[in-house]
Design a protein around this motif. Structure first.
Motif, PDB file in Angstrom:
ATOM      1  N   SER A  46     -21.326  -1.475  38.432  1.00 54.60           N
ATOM      2  CA  SER A  46     -19.894  -1.560  38.123  1.00 54.60           C
ATOM      3  C   SER A  46     -19.230  -2.643  38.958  1.00 54.60           C
ATOM      4  O   SER A  46     -18.418  -3.431  38.459  1.00 54.60           O
ATOM      5  N   LEU A  91      -8.360   4.531  40.408  1.00 54.58           N
ATOM      6  CA  LEU A  91      -8.937   3.793  39.291  1.00 54.58           C
ATOM      7  C   LEU A  91     -10.423   3.528  39.516  1.00 54.58           C
ATOM      8  O   LEU A  91     -10.877   3.356  40.645  1.00 54.58           O
ATOM      9  N   THR A  92     -11.177   3.455  38.429  1.00 56.57           N
ATOM     10  CA  THR A  92     -12.579   3.086  38.508  1.00 56.57           C
ATOM     11  C   THR A  92     -12.702   1.562  38.431  1.00 56.57           C
ATOM     12  O   THR A  92     -11.742   0.865  38.097  1.00 56.57           O
ATOM     13  N   GLU A 136      -8.027  -8.043  33.091  1.00 59.21           N
ATOM     14  CA  GLU A 136      -8.125  -8.815  31.847  1.00 59.21           C
ATOM     15  C   GLU A 136      -6.794  -8.841  31.101  1.00 59.21           C
ATOM     16  O   GLU A 136      -6.467  -9.827  30.443  1.00 59.21           O
ATOM     17  N   THR A 137      -6.018  -7.765  31.210  1.00 57.59           N
ATOM     18  CA  THR A 137      -4.720  -7.699  30.533  1.00 57.59           C
ATOM     19  C   THR A 137      -3.654  -8.493  31.282  1.00 57.59           C
ATOM     20  O   THR A 137      -2.894  -9.263  30.690  1.00 57.59           O
ATOM     21  N   SER A 155      -4.713   4.396  44.677  1.00 54.87           N
ATOM     22  CA  SER A 155      -5.366   4.184  43.388  1.00 54.87           C
ATOM     23  C   SER A 155      -6.630   5.021  43.241  1.00 54.87           C
ATOM     24  O   SER A 155      -7.487   5.054  44.124  1.00 54.87           O
ATOM     25  N   GLU A 201     -14.226  -0.009  36.190  1.00 53.46           N
ATOM     26  CA  GLU A 201     -14.027  -0.375  34.787  1.00 53.46           C
ATOM     27  C   GLU A 201     -12.541  -0.456  34.446  1.00 53.46           C
ATOM     28  O   GLU A 201     -12.094  -1.386  33.754  1.00 53.46           O
ATOM     29  N   GLU A 202     -11.759   0.518  34.931  1.00 59.49           N
ATOM     30  CA  GLU A 202     -10.313   0.512  34.663  1.00 59.49           C
ATOM     31  C   GLU A 202      -9.625  -0.669  35.351  1.00 59.49           C
ATOM     32  O   GLU A 202      -8.719  -1.290  34.784  1.00 59.49           O
ATOM     33  N   ILE A 203     -10.076  -0.984  36.561  1.00 58.25           N
ATOM     34  CA  ILE A 203      -9.528  -2.148  37.270  1.00 58.25           C
ATOM     35  C   ILE A 203      -9.815  -3.420  36.486  1.00 58.25           C
ATOM     36  O   ILE A 203      -8.965  -4.302  36.353  1.00 58.25           O
ATOM     37  N   GLU A 206     -10.146  -3.707  33.268  1.00 58.52           N
ATOM     38  CA  GLU A 206      -9.258  -3.755  32.099  1.00 58.52           C
ATOM     39  C   GLU A 206      -7.863  -4.238  32.491  1.00 58.52           C
ATOM     40  O   GLU A 206      -7.236  -5.020  31.761  1.00 58.52           O
ATOM     41  N   ILE A 207      -7.371  -3.774  33.640  1.00 62.40           N
ATOM     42  CA  ILE A 207      -6.055  -4.209  34.125  1.00 62.40           C
ATOM     43  C   ILE A 207      -6.064  -5.710  34.385  1.00 62.40           C
ATOM     44  O   ILE A 207      -5.129  -6.442  34.014  1.00 62.40           O
TER      45      ILE A 207
END
Length: 301
Positions: free
Chosen positions: A187, A151-152, A161-162, A149, A154-156, A158-159
């Motif tokens: 972060s 991913l940052t 929360e979704t 991965s 922030e991107e983690i 978002e994942i």
């Protein structure tokens, strides 16, 4: 028909209106009324945030998937905890974490696995060694794996929360972030806040250069609600074979025995030995001897 004193479009809550009316009678002057009312409103909000009656007094436990380990934790890890799974390379950290996720899948819980150093095919092969059917779990929506991965934080977030998982594994933090920067990272603090808000039970893998016989901590250890240390140790001078051991060094809201406990790798994952008293005592003795013979004081990285 009498006109409503407070129009429908007002943004004031009924609680705020009552406070305003009370101080209007007492003080008269509007500036004093507003000042006192706002102070009271802030006080009301603060009290509501720490309403002890709304806090669940029963500590919910989450099974690790390792029966012997659950026994050491009063039935499991407190739900919503962030647990550091640490130790030298090759001691079973990733296997323990996968077992933790598979236990969640069995309970119809959504699980996420973030690996920062292994590709997805490698991870799947690792899972399949223990007979865990990843394909069906992924198809059913109970498991998602992110290999190598990039991913940052922030991107983690978002994942998360979704997907709304109940369990997450991060493997390993040493590859993802520097320990000196990790704890102070805004972060990470934001992501950690999200994990706590959503009450997600999280296992965070970290690497140690030392074994558990040395009392050395790093910045990652201080972040966790719990620490599970995996290692390999020699039981006695006659038998040179190293025995896999684990120790629960810390677990909030849980009474734990920090004595190292031997475990074994089976075709279904990790299993802690049931009869451990003699071996555990010998392991503890060896650790005590190793520490007393060392001229170094305990260090904290």
């Amino acid at each position: 028909m009498a006109r409503n004193k407070f129009p429908v479009h007002t943004t004031l809550s009924s609680e705020a209106v009552k406070i305003l009316e009370r101080y209007e009678k007492e003080l008269g002057a509007k500036n004093l009324v507003l000042e006192k009312a706002l102070l009271s409103l802030d006080s009301t909000k603060f009290k509501s945030k720490i309403d002890i009656n709304n806090i669940d007094k029963v500590i919910k436990r989450v099974s690790t998937g390792v029966a012997g380990l659950d026994d050491m934790l009063e039935g499991g890890v407190p739900k919503g905890s962030s647990v550091i799974v640490t130790g030298p390379p090759g001691t079973g950290k990733t296997t323990l974490c996968m077992q933790f996720l598979m236990e969640g899948v069995k309970a119809d819980e959504k699980c996420l696995f973030f690996s920062f150093e292994e590709r997805i095919p490698q991870l799947i092969q690792h899972f399949m060694r223990f007979g865990w059917d990843l394909g069906s779990h992924i198809d059913d929506g109970y498991l998602e794996i992110f290999g190598m991965s990039m991913l940052t934080f922030e991107e983690i977030g978002e994942i998360i929360e979704t997907y709304k998982p109940q369990r997450i594994v991060f493997d390993s933090l040493n590859v993802f972030t520097d320990p000196e920067e990790f704890r102070k990272s805004i972060s990470w603090r934001s992501l950690h806040k999200l994990l706590k808000k959503l009450n997600i039970t999280t296992f965070l893998v970290t690497e140690k250069e030392n074994g558990m016989e040395k009392k050395v901590y790093d910045k990652y250890d201080f972040v966790g609600d719990g620490i599970i240390f995996l290692d390999k140790m020699q039981i006695n001078e006659v038998e040179p074979t190293l025995t896999p051991v684990l120790a629960v060094q810390k677990m909030r809201a849980t009474k734990v025995d920090t004595t190292p406990q031997p475990f074994r790798f089976t075709d279904k994952g990790i299993s802690k030995y049931r009869t451990v008293n003699l071996m555990a005592n010998k392991l503890q003795e060896r650790m005590d001897v190793a520490r007393s013979s060392s001229s170094e004081e305990p260090r904290y990285q």
